[in-house]
Enzyme design. Structure first.
Site, PDB file in Angstrom:
ATOM      1  N   LYS A 164      36.756  30.004  25.081  1.00  0.00           N
ATOM      2  CA  LYS A 164      36.298  29.384  23.564  1.00  0.00           C
ATOM      3  C   LYS A 164      36.013  30.504  22.597  1.00  0.00           C
ATOM      4  O   LYS A 164      36.323  30.229  21.985  1.00  0.00           O
ATOM      5  CB  LYS A 164      35.330  28.195  24.093  1.00  0.00           C
ATOM      6  CG  LYS A 164      35.748  27.309  24.519  1.00  0.00           C
ATOM      7  CD  LYS A 164      34.516  26.746  24.651  1.00  0.00           C
ATOM      8  CE  LYS A 164      35.327  24.641  25.163  1.00  0.00           C
ATOM      9  NZ  LYS A 164      33.871  24.046  25.841  1.00  0.00           N
TER      10      LYS A 164
ATOM     11  N   LYS B  38      45.953  21.410  29.296  1.00  0.00           N
ATOM     12  CA  LYS B  38      44.944  20.781  29.407  1.00  0.00           C
ATOM     13  C   LYS B  38      45.061  19.761  28.577  1.00  0.00           C
ATOM     14  O   LYS B  38      44.743  19.971  27.310  1.00  0.00           O
ATOM     15  CB  LYS B  38      43.646  21.333  30.456  1.00  0.00           C
ATOM     16  CG  LYS B  38      42.347  20.993  29.909  1.00  0.00           C
ATOM     17  CD  LYS B  38      41.111  21.085  30.222  1.00  0.00           C
ATOM     18  CE  LYS B  38      40.003  21.459  29.371  1.00  0.00           C
ATOM     19  NZ  LYS B  38      38.883  21.351  29.361  1.00  0.00           N
TER      20      LYS B  38
ATOM     21  N   LYS C  12      39.575  18.026  23.609  1.00  0.00           N
ATOM     22  CA  LYS C  12      39.223  16.810  22.649  1.00  0.00           C
ATOM     23  C   LYS C  12      39.199  18.550  21.398  1.00  0.00           C
ATOM     24  O   LYS C  12      39.642  17.783  19.856  1.00  0.00           O
ATOM     25  CB  LYS C  12      37.101  16.789  22.694  1.00  0.00           C
ATOM     26  CG  LYS C  12      37.233  16.309  23.590  1.00  0.00           C
ATOM     27  CD  LYS C  12      35.387  15.839  23.377  1.00  0.00           C
ATOM     28  CE  LYS C  12      35.080  15.574  24.852  1.00  0.00           C
ATOM     29  NZ  LYS C  12      33.756  16.961  25.463  1.00  0.00           N
TER      30      LYS C  12
HETATM   31  P1  TYM Z   1      33.601  17.782  28.766  1.00  0.00           P
HETATM   32  O1  TYM Z   1      32.795  17.423  27.338  1.00  0.00           O
HETATM   33  O2  TYM Z   1      33.903  19.002  27.764  1.00  0.00           O
HETATM   34  O3  TYM Z   1      34.387  16.890  29.920  1.00  0.00           O
HETATM   35  C1  TYM Z   1      33.819  15.911  30.151  1.00  0.00           C
HETATM   36  C2  TYM Z   1      34.231  15.364  31.271  1.00  0.00           C
HETATM   37  O4  TYM Z   1      35.464  15.472  31.416  1.00  0.00           O
HETATM   38  C3  TYM Z   1      36.579  16.197  32.261  1.00  0.00           C
HETATM   39  N1  TYM Z   1      37.529  16.764  31.592  1.00  0.00           N
HETATM   40  C4  TYM Z   1      38.665  16.593  31.864  1.00  0.00           C
HETATM   41  N2  TYM Z   1      39.303  16.145  33.577  1.00  0.00           N
HETATM   42  C5  TYM Z   1      40.257  15.862  33.742  1.00  0.00           C
HETATM   43  N3  TYM Z   1      41.445  16.963  32.612  1.00  0.00           N
HETATM   44  C6  TYM Z   1      41.038  16.314  31.812  1.00  0.00           C
HETATM   45  N4  TYM Z   1      42.503  17.518  31.219  1.00  0.00           N
HETATM   46  C7  TYM Z   1      39.811  16.600  31.209  1.00  0.00           C
HETATM   47  N5  TYM Z   1      39.384  17.168  30.436  1.00  0.00           N
HETATM   48  C8  TYM Z   1      37.784  17.055  30.233  1.00  0.00           C
HETATM   49  C9  TYM Z   1      35.210  17.404  32.412  1.00  0.00           C
HETATM   50  O5  TYM Z   1      35.761  18.637  33.152  1.00  0.00           O
HETATM   51  C10 TYM Z   1      34.056  17.190  32.155  1.00  0.00           C
HETATM   52  O6  TYM Z   1      34.014  15.866  33.422  1.00  0.00           O
HETATM   53  N6  TYM Z   1      30.252  21.491  30.454  1.00  0.00           N
HETATM   54  C11 TYM Z   1      30.478  19.773  30.546  1.00  0.00           C
HETATM   55  C12 TYM Z   1      29.418  18.661  30.187  1.00  0.00           C
HETATM   56  C13 TYM Z   1      28.497  19.016  30.683  1.00  0.00           C
HETATM   57  C14 TYM Z   1      27.562  18.358  32.116  1.00  0.00           C
HETATM   58  C15 TYM Z   1      26.785  18.691  32.269  1.00  0.00           C
HETATM   59  C16 TYM Z   1      28.226  17.515  33.173  1.00  0.00           C
HETATM   60  C17 TYM Z   1      26.837  19.570  30.535  1.00  0.00           C
HETATM   61  N7  TYM Z   1      26.144  19.609  31.457  1.00  0.00           N
HETATM   62  C18 TYM Z   1      26.286  18.440  33.879  1.00  0.00           C
HETATM   63  C19 TYM Z   1      27.730  17.259  34.467  1.00  0.00           C
HETATM   64  C20 TYM Z   1      26.895  18.119  35.167  1.00  0.00           C
HETATM   65  C21 TYM Z   1      31.745  19.576  29.322  1.00  0.00           C
HETATM   66  O7  TYM Z   1      31.641  20.275  28.526  1.00  0.00           O
HETATM   67  O8  TYM Z   1      32.239  18.766  29.724  1.00  0.00           O
END
Ligand code: TYM
Length: 335
Positions: free
Chosen positions: A119, A201, A204
């Site tokens: 990032k 991957k 968003k």
């Molecule tokens: P974020 O918002 O990027 O993504 C949310 C969830 O979606 C999963 N994900 C995917 N899984 C499979 N294939 C993909 N292409 C894909 N893109 C996203 C992510 O693995 C995630 O589970 N840091 C985290 C948010 C967060 C969090 C936490 C998660 C903050 N605090 C505590 C668990 C526990 C994040 O940026 O997710």
């Protein structure tokens, strides 16, 4: 679920439109866990808006996205009778613990976080200290609730490893305080790839709108995107010759129709790519049309969403404020 009490925590950033990767990698697992829940278990799902602002967000759009993500959790089947749903910034215990953990986690370990490396490369001089500290805030989210299990996609694995390390280090410095959590990753949907580039991957922040299926895409848009999805130089589905692009599409087909990869491959063997993508498009639309309907109804129902988020925050604050008291005592903060 095992007979041992489980505390499950996960979250999504309201930083853009939720896509198929978020659904298959995270939300679908949450809904499945909810089905297997035993009465002693606790489910907590957060809308992590403080994480979202590690990269600039338009304030008006951010406010809107927070509601949208909450409504999407509910529309996908998370039931507030079983799970606490809340907005991260509404519980200040998260930022409090995050600072304390900043003072425990080694700088060198933070430098090794691959998501930060990716990032920050994209952000260049726009990279903030918040983006760097992001994993400590995520560790705080998880550790505040004595979380045992964190259902996520594969890209979050390293952050959960860091969470365990920080918890262990804190416990050895100040005495037993935190539970060491484990990740839960659905191997059949751990990393859903872009429809335009099977080596990157689904994300968003992808600039190419044809790379991702968004959960709120119109049905004909979903179909169009899947028809345009890259495959390979072949012309029909063949188990002999599975390219990364085709593997990704078959995984998606399996997940949205509750079938294994092998079952899909068996039934689709020999289908032309065109016919295969048509069937896949129909299956994706059939999965998300009812979710979209529920989602729209929820956003129209005035008050209901706010009531759920208020209740969620009040409930989780009871756990987290008790944990913060313990942390203050252990570290020697305050009087
Ligand atoms: P974020 O918002 O990027 O993504 C949310 C969830 O979606 C999963 N994900 C995917 N899984 C499979 N294939 C993909 N292409 C894909 N893109 C996203 C992510 O693995 C995630 O589970 N840091 C985290 C948010 C967060 C969090 C936490 C998660 C903050 N605090 C505590 C668990 C526990 C994040 O940026 O997710």
């Amino acid at each position: 679920m095992s007979t041992k009490k489980e505390i499950i925590f996960s979250g999504i950033q309201p930083s853009g439109n939720l896509h198929l990767g978020n659904y298959l990698g995270a939300i679908q697992q949450w809904v499945d866990m909810q089905k297997r829940l035993s009465p002693e278990d606790t489910l907590i799902f957060c809308i992590v808006d403080l994480h979202a602002i590690t990269v600039y967000q338009d304030p008006k759009i951010l406010r809107q996205k927070i509601r949208e993500v909450a409504a999407m959790y509910l529309a996908c089947g998370i039931d507030p009778k079983n799970a606490h749903i809340f907005v991260q910034s509404e519980n200040p215990d998260h930022t409090y613990l995050s600072w304390v953990l900043d003072c425990v986690v080694p700088y060198g370990q933070m430098l090794r976080m691959t998501q930060f490396k990716d990032k920050s490369q994209k952000q260049q001089e726009g990279t903030t200290v918040g983006l760097f500290n992001y994993p400590a805030l995520m560790a705080a989210d998880i550790l505040l609730y004595d979380t045992t299990t964190v259902p996520v996609g594969e890209d979050q694995k390293q952050h959960i490893e860091l969470t365990r390390d920080v918890a262990e280090k804190f416990n050895s410095m100040y005495g037993e305080t935190f539970v060491l959590p484990k990740d839960q990753i659905d191997t059949s949907a751990a990393r859903i790839m872009s429809l335009q580039n099977p080596l990157s991957k689904m994300s968003k922040s992808d600039a190419d709108p044809f790379g991702s299926i968004y959960l709120l895409d119109e049905p004909d848009e979903m179909i169009k995107k899947l028809k345009r999805a890259v495959t390979d130089s072949g012309s029909a589905v063949s188990s002999e010759n599975l390219s990364p692009a085709l593997t990704n599409l078959i995984s998606i087909f399996g997940k949205v129709t509750n079938r294994s990869f092998e079952q899909v491959l068996k039934t689709c063997e020999g289908l032309s790519y065109g016919a295969f993508k048509t069937q896949l498009g129909e299956a994706v639309v059939a999965k998300f049309e009812p979710i979209q309907k529920k989602y729209r109804a929820l956003l129209e129902e005035s008050g209901e969403l706010d009531r759920i988020l208020d209740q969620g925050c009040a409930a989780v604050s009871v756990y987290s404020s008790a944990k913060i008291q313990v942390v203050k005592e252990r570290v020697g903060l305050g009087r």
